[in-house]
Design a protein around this motif. Structure first.
Motif, PDB file in Angstrom:
ATOM      1  N   ASP A 282     -10.176 131.278  42.870  1.00  0.00           N
ATOM      2  CA  ASP A 282      -9.137 130.483  43.533  1.00  0.00           C
ATOM      3  C   ASP A 282      -8.847 129.236  42.709  1.00  0.00           C
ATOM      4  OD1 ASP A 282      -8.038 130.375  46.747  1.00  0.00           O
ATOM      5  OD2 ASP A 282      -7.786 128.590  45.526  1.00  0.00           O
ATOM      6  N   GLY A 283      -7.577 128.863  42.668  1.00  0.00           N
ATOM      7  CA  GLY A 283      -7.179 127.677  41.914  1.00  0.00           C
ATOM      8  C   GLY A 283      -7.572 126.385  42.582  1.00  0.00           C
TER       9      GLY A 283
ATOM     10  N   ASN B  69     -11.489 126.406  41.274  1.00  0.00           N
ATOM     11  CA  ASN B  69     -10.778 125.557  40.309  1.00  0.00           C
ATOM     12  C   ASN B  69     -10.400 126.339  39.052  1.00  0.00           C
ATOM     13  OD1 ASN B  69     -10.133 122.965  41.196  1.00  0.00           O
ATOM     14  ND2 ASN B  69     -12.245 122.270  40.998  1.00  0.00           N
ATOM     15  N   GLU B  70     -10.188 127.642  39.228  1.00  0.00           N
ATOM     16  CA  GLU B  70      -9.830 128.485  38.093  1.00  0.00           C
ATOM     17  C   GLU B  70      -8.509 129.201  38.369  1.00  0.00           C
ATOM     18  OE1 GLU B  70     -12.780 130.826  36.179  1.00  0.00           O
ATOM     19  OE2 GLU B  70     -14.447 129.577  36.885  1.00  0.00           O
ATOM     20  N   THR B  71      -7.667 129.263  37.351  1.00  0.00           N
ATOM     21  CA  THR B  71      -6.357 129.896  37.459  1.00  0.00           C
ATOM     22  C   THR B  71      -6.313 131.153  36.610  1.00  0.00           C
ATOM     23  OG1 THR B  71      -5.340 127.711  37.726  1.00  0.00           O
ATOM     24  CG2 THR B  71      -3.877 129.533  37.190  1.00  0.00           C
TER      25      THR B  71
ATOM     26  N   GLN C  26      -4.980 133.728  34.214  1.00  0.00           N
ATOM     27  CA  GLN C  26      -3.975 133.660  33.148  1.00  0.00           C
ATOM     28  C   GLN C  26      -3.479 135.034  32.730  1.00  0.00           C
ATOM     29  OE1 GLN C  26      -5.924 131.197  30.164  1.00  0.00           O
ATOM     30  NE2 GLN C  26      -4.928 129.372  31.010  1.00  0.00           N
TER      31      GLN C  26
ATOM     32  N   THR D 283      -9.344 133.831  33.191  1.00  0.00           N
ATOM     33  CA  THR D 283      -8.855 132.594  33.802  1.00  0.00           C
ATOM     34  C   THR D 283      -8.829 131.491  32.741  1.00  0.00           C
ATOM     35  OG1 THR D 283     -11.003 131.637  34.439  1.00  0.00           O
ATOM     36  CG2 THR D 283     -10.039 133.310  35.911  1.00  0.00           C
ATOM     37  N   ASN D 284      -8.453 130.292  33.162  1.00  0.00           N
ATOM     38  CA  ASN D 284      -8.450 129.163  32.241  1.00  0.00           C
ATOM     39  C   ASN D 284      -9.864 128.711  31.892  1.00  0.00           C
ATOM     40  OD1 ASN D 284      -8.792 128.324  34.927  1.00  0.00           O
ATOM     41  ND2 ASN D 284      -8.048 126.268  34.478  1.00  0.00           N
TER      42      ASN D 284
ATOM     43  N   VAL E 249      -3.081 135.596  47.170  1.00  0.00           N
ATOM     44  CA  VAL E 249      -2.821 134.193  46.834  1.00  0.00           C
ATOM     45  C   VAL E 249      -1.848 133.517  47.797  1.00  0.00           C
ATOM     46  CG1 VAL E 249      -3.370 134.502  44.405  1.00  0.00           C
ATOM     47  CG2 VAL E 249      -1.026 134.841  45.164  1.00  0.00           C
TER      48      VAL E 249
END
Length: 443
Positions: free
Chosen positions: A177-178, A209-211, A213, A227-228, A241
Motif C-alpha cells: 500500500d502507498g 509506503n510503497e508504490t 511501479q 515497487t519504488n 486500490v
C-alpha cells in the motif's frame, strides 16, 4: 410513467423492488451489464476464503424475482448514451449485439463503482486481477488454486480481508500500500498497529509506503511486483486500490464532485429534475461535516435506493445523511468505526479532540474478559460528537452503531457520559465504555 433504472446491485435492486410495490402501474425497465443482480461484494473475501461455500447466499435477489414483480429486466445490456434533453437511452445487447433505443420519464442512476486500475506497466499480465463482482470472485478462486505467492495491492477493507483469506489458505502473502499503514481511511494508528502486528506475527509481509511501479512476468503471466522500494515474487496479484464512481454516462449533464460522484439532494434528486441517483455512483450529505462526501458502502446504497423509490414521484422522505459507519472482522479481532477519525479530520483540516478508553470489556471477576479500546472524537468548541472507533477480541462493534446515532442526532460528549445503558456482567462494565468516553472527555 416510464422509469428506467441503470444498474442493479444494491441501490438499483432496492429501488426496483420498492418501486414495483409502490407504483404497480409504472413501466419499470432495468438495464444491467452483468448477468446477475444484488451481489454482496462485501462477502467476496468470505467466498474466496471458502467461509461461504454456496455463492448463491451472496445474492438476495435475482433477475427472475424482479421480473415476477412486473419489471422488465434487460440483462447483459450496456447503456452507451443518455440524452437528457430528449430523455432517451441507447444500449447494446451484449449477447446479440442488438441496439436498443428507449425513453424515460424518470431515470435512476444506480451504476455503482468500479475498481481503480492504475496505468502501471504490466498490469495486463495474466493473474493480475480485480476484486469487485461475482465473476471476478470466481476468477480469483480459480486462479488461486495453483498460486503459492499472492500479492494484494491496497490495504482497505477488501484488501485486508483477502490477505486473511489467502494466508488461511496457506499462501505466501504480501500486502502493498502507498499509505504508511493499512485501513488508514477507517481507523487511527493505535488501532491499525494492532492489526498489523497480528499480520506480521502470522508471516504476512507488509510493504507500506510503497508504490507499485511495474509488474514483470514471462509466458504472459505475472511473476513479480516491483515497487519504488523493492521487488516481490508473485504468481497472483489482486488489485484493491479503491473504487471510482461509474458516472461517465451523465458527465457534464448533472452536478458532480471532482471525483465524478453525482451530487444528490436530500430526496436523492440530481441537478436534473428527472434524474435520481443512489449508491456507489453518488455523493450524499456526510453528517460530521455537513458537506457532500463519497462513501461507497452497501448499507448506504440500500438506504439510498429505498429512498429513491419513495421520492421518485415527488419529495416524500428525506435522507438523514450518513456517518460512513462500517465494521470489520479480521482473524480474532473485531473493529468498527463511524464518522471522523483524527486521521481523516487532519486530512480535511478539521480541528478535533479525542478521548481513548482502554478497559476490559466486562468485569474481571468473570471467567474471561477481553481487552477493549474505544476512541471518541468530538468538536472542541461545541463538544458535538464527530466520530468513534472500537477494537477488541470481544464483539463490541454494535457500540459503534450506537455512536453513529449519536453523531446523526448531534449529541455532545457531555451528554454521552450519562446516557442510560444497561449493566450485566456477561456483557459489559458497570460504566459502559461509551459512558466512560463521555465522562473522560469532560473531566
Amino acid at each position: 410513467m416510464k422509469i428506467a433504472v441503470i444498474g442493479s446491485t444494491h441501490a438499483g435492486t432496492a429501488a426496483v423492488k420498492n418501486m414495483a410495490h409502490l407504483y404497480p402501474e409504472a413501466e419499470i425497465t432495468v438495464y444491467e451489464r452483468n448477468d446477475n443482480v444484488s451481489f454482496l461484494s462485501c462477502g467476496l473475501a468470505l467466498y474466496v476464503g471458502g467461509v461461504v461455500e454456496d455463492p448463491q447466499g451472496l445474492f438476495y435477489s435475482s433477475p427472475e424475482a424482479l421480473q415476477e414483480l412486473g419489471v422488465t429486466m434487460k440483462m447483459q445490456h450496456d447503456v452507451e448514451e443518455i440524452d437528457t434533453e430528449k430523455q432517451t437511452i441507447k444500449a447494446t445487447n451484449l449477447v446479440t449485439g442488438e441496439n436498443v433505443l428507449d425513453s424515460y420519464d424518470k431515470l435512476i442512476m444506480t451504476t455503482g463503482s468500479w475498481p481503480v486500475t492504475p496505468n502501471i506497466e504490466g498490469i495486463d499480465l495474466g493473474n493480475v486481477l480485480l476484486a469487485k463482482n461475482y465473476n471476478q470472485a470466481n476468477t480469483i478462486i480459480d486462479r488461486s488454486k495453483d498460486a503459492t505467492k499472492v500479492t494484494v495491492v491496497g490495504g482497505g477493507y477488501i484488501g485486508v480481508e483477502l490477505v486473511e483469506a489467502f494466508e488461511k489458505a496457506g499462501k505466501d502473502v504480501t500486502l502493498i500500500d502507498g499509505a504508511d499503514r493499512i485501513l488508514n481511511k477507517y481507523l487511527d494508528p493505535e488501532f491499525t498497529d494492532q492489526v498489523e502486528e497480528d499480520f506480521r506475527n502470522r508471516g504476512i509481509t507488509l510493504a507500506m509506503n510503497e508504490t507499485v511501479q511495474r509488474f514483470e512476468g514471462e509466458s504472459g503471466n505475472v511473476q513479480r511486483v516491483l515497487t519504488n522500494q523493492g521487488s516481490y515474487e508473485a504468481d497472483l496479484v489482486i488489485m484493491c486500490v479503491g473504487f471510482r464512481p461509474n458516472t461517465g454516462l451523465v458527465k457534464g449533464k448533472v452536478d458532480m464532485l471532482e471525483n465524478g460522484a453525482i451530487k444528490v439532494d436530500e430526496y436523492m434528486q440530481t441537478s436534473d429534475a428527472n434524474i435520481y441517483a443512489a449508491g456507489d455512483c453518488c455523493a450524499v450529505k456526510y453528517n460530521p461535516t455537513g458537506s457532500h462526501a463519497y462513501i461507497p458502502l452497501a448499507t448506504n446504497a440500500v438506504r439510498m435506493g429505498t429512498l429513491v423509490a419513495r421520492n421518485v414521484m415527488g419529495p416524500t422522505m428525506k435522507h438523514v445523511g450518513t456517518q460512513g459507519t462500517s465494521g470489520l472482522h479480521i482473524y480474532d479481532l473485531n473493529m468498527a468505526s463511524t464518522g471522523l477519525t483524527e486521521t481523516s479530520a487532519s486530512m480535511m483540516d478539521i480541528h478535533v479532540k479525542s478521548v481513548t478508553i482502554e478497559d476490559s470489556h466486562r468485569p474481571d471477576f468473570m471467567p474471561t474478559a477481553e481487552k477493549a479500546k474505544m476512541k471518541v472524537t468530538y468538536d472542541p468548541a461545541t463538544h458535538r460528537i464527530l466520530g468513534a472507533q472500537v477494537i477488541s477480541k470481544a464483539d463490541l462493534t454494535q457500540s459503534i452503531n450506537t455512536l453513529s446515532v449519536c453523531i446523526q442526532t448531534g449529541m455532545t460528549v457531555d451528554e454521552l457520559g450519562f446516557v442510560d445503558f444497561f449493566f450485566q456482567p456477561h456483557f459489559n462494565q458497570p460504566w459502559n465504555l461509551i459512558n466512560q468516553a463521555g465522562l473522560a472527555a469532560t473531566q
